[in-house]
Design a protein around this motif. Sequence first.
Motif, PDB file in Angstrom:
ATOM      1  N   GLU A 139      -7.806   2.773  -4.820  1.00 19.48           N
ATOM      2  CA  GLU A 139      -7.830   3.857  -3.842  1.00 19.48           C
ATOM      3  C   GLU A 139      -8.672   3.457  -2.640  1.00 19.48           C
ATOM      4  O   GLU A 139      -9.759   2.886  -2.775  1.00 19.48           O
ATOM      5  N   GLY A 140      -8.161   3.764  -1.444  1.00 17.11           N
ATOM      6  CA  GLY A 140      -8.882   3.499  -0.213  1.00 17.11           C
ATOM      7  C   GLY A 140      -8.875   4.718   0.669  1.00 17.11           C
ATOM      8  O   GLY A 140      -8.444   5.802   0.264  1.00 17.11           O
ATOM      9  N   GLU A 141      -9.329   4.556   1.883  1.00 14.55           N
ATOM     10  CA  GLU A 141      -9.390   5.679   2.818  1.00 14.55           C
ATOM     11  C   GLU A 141      -8.027   5.853   3.481  1.00 14.55           C
ATOM     12  O   GLU A 141      -7.618   5.068   4.323  1.00 14.55           O
TER      13      GLU A 141
ATOM     14  N   VAL B 264       0.851  -1.184   0.000  1.00 18.02           N
ATOM     15  CA  VAL B 264       0.000   0.000   0.000  1.00 18.02           C
ATOM     16  C   VAL B 264       0.889   1.236   0.000  1.00 18.02           C
ATOM     17  O   VAL B 264       2.029   1.203   0.460  1.00 18.02           O
ATOM     18  N   VAL B 265       0.353   2.315  -0.563  1.00 20.30           N
ATOM     19  CA  VAL B 265       1.062   3.593  -0.585  1.00 20.30           C
ATOM     20  C   VAL B 265       0.179   4.640   0.075  1.00 20.30           C
ATOM     21  O   VAL B 265      -0.995   4.393   0.349  1.00 20.30           O
TER      22      VAL B 265
ATOM     23  N   HIS C 135      -9.852  -8.003   2.845  1.00 18.69           N
ATOM     24  CA  HIS C 135      -8.565  -8.195   3.527  1.00 18.69           C
ATOM     25  C   HIS C 135      -8.036  -6.875   4.079  1.00 18.69           C
ATOM     26  O   HIS C 135      -7.562  -6.818   5.229  1.00 18.69           O
ATOM     27  N   LEU C 136      -8.119  -5.817   3.281  1.00 16.34           N
ATOM     28  CA  LEU C 136      -7.618  -4.517   3.727  1.00 16.34           C
ATOM     29  C   LEU C 136      -8.408  -4.005   4.922  1.00 16.34           C
ATOM     30  O   LEU C 136      -7.838  -3.420   5.857  1.00 16.34           O
ATOM     31  N   ASP C 137      -9.713  -4.223   4.904  1.00 17.74           N
ATOM     32  CA  ASP C 137     -10.530  -3.811   6.050  1.00 17.74           C
ATOM     33  C   ASP C 137     -10.133  -4.588   7.310  1.00 17.74           C
ATOM     34  O   ASP C 137     -10.032  -4.008   8.399  1.00 17.74           O
ATOM     35  N   ALA C 138      -9.906  -5.886   7.148  1.00 23.07           N
ATOM     36  CA  ALA C 138      -9.538  -6.719   8.296  1.00 23.07           C
ATOM     37  C   ALA C 138      -8.168  -6.351   8.846  1.00 23.07           C
ATOM     38  O   ALA C 138      -7.911  -6.476  10.044  1.00 23.07           O
ATOM     39  N   GLU C 139      -7.289  -5.890   7.974  1.00 26.89           N
ATOM     40  CA  GLU C 139      -5.903  -5.580   8.365  1.00 26.89           C
ATOM     41  C   GLU C 139      -5.684  -4.087   8.584  1.00 26.89           C
ATOM     42  O   GLU C 139      -4.541  -3.640   8.671  1.00 26.89           O
ATOM     43  N   ARG C 140      -6.742  -3.322   8.697  1.00 26.64           N
ATOM     44  CA  ARG C 140      -6.615  -1.865   8.747  1.00 26.64           C
ATOM     45  C   ARG C 140      -5.707  -1.407   9.888  1.00 26.64           C
ATOM     46  O   ARG C 140      -4.856  -0.525   9.713  1.00 26.64           O
TER      47      ARG C 140
END
Length: 232
Positions: A27-29, A9-10, A89-94
Motif C-alpha cells: 500500500e502506498g499514498e 500499480v492499482v 523506485h516508486l518515489d522516483a517514478e511518482r
Amino acid sequence: MSGLLLLGVVSGLGISPAITSPHLRLEGEGYAAILLSLDRLPPDPASPDWAVQAALAQNAILSAYAATEDVLPVALGAAFTGIAAVKRHLDAERATLDAGMERLAGRAEYVAQLIAEQVADGAAPAPASGSAFLKARSARHEQRRHLARERTGFARATAEELASLSCSASARPLKPDGPLLDLSLLVARDRVPALLGAAEASSRAGSRLALSVRLIGPCAPFSFLPETRGHD
C-alpha cells in the motif's frame, strides 16, 4: 526471498480480487503496488521460460484487479532486491505513475474478436458434363470471393462501431488462422454496458455470414501501457 518483481500499480481501493495467483500488495499514498516474489519464477531470468511464466502471472493477477480497480501495468522485468528498493523506485517514478493512473482512471481494456466459422459448399448433383463442372466450380469460387468481401466489410464496420464506444483502440496483429478482427479497446466502466450491447448486436448481425463477436475483459490495459523511464 530472492527478490520482488513489480507487476504494476492499482488505484489503492483496498479491494483484493477473489481469485489470483499468490502475490504481495504494497500500500502506498494514492495507489498500491502489486508484487510477485521471484521465488515463484524459474531461477534464470534470461530464459524464455522465465519470461513466459512472469508474463502469465502478471496478466492473471492484474486482470483480476481490473474488474474492480484502475490498473497501471509496468513493463515486464522490473525486479528489485526488496521492499525498500521498490519504495525508492516508486518515489522516483511518482510523477510518471500519477500521469499513467490519471490517463487510465475509470478505464479497463477489452479485446473484441470477430470469429469466422468454416462455411461448407452446399451439396450439388454431379455435373452432367465437363462444361457444367467448370461452371459450377466457377460459381463456388465467386461465392467464396463474395463471402470474403462481405466479411471484410462487416469486420471494418464492427471495428468502427466498437471503437466509437472506447476511449482508444488498437488493432492487434492478425494470424492466418486467427480471428478476422482482433481489437484492443480502452473502455470507461460506464460505457461497458453499451459495449456489451453493441458486441451482442454485431454478433447477431454477423450470423448470416457465419461470424460471431467475442468480447474478452475486463483486462489490465497492457495494450495502452504508458511509456516509463528505466529503473536501477
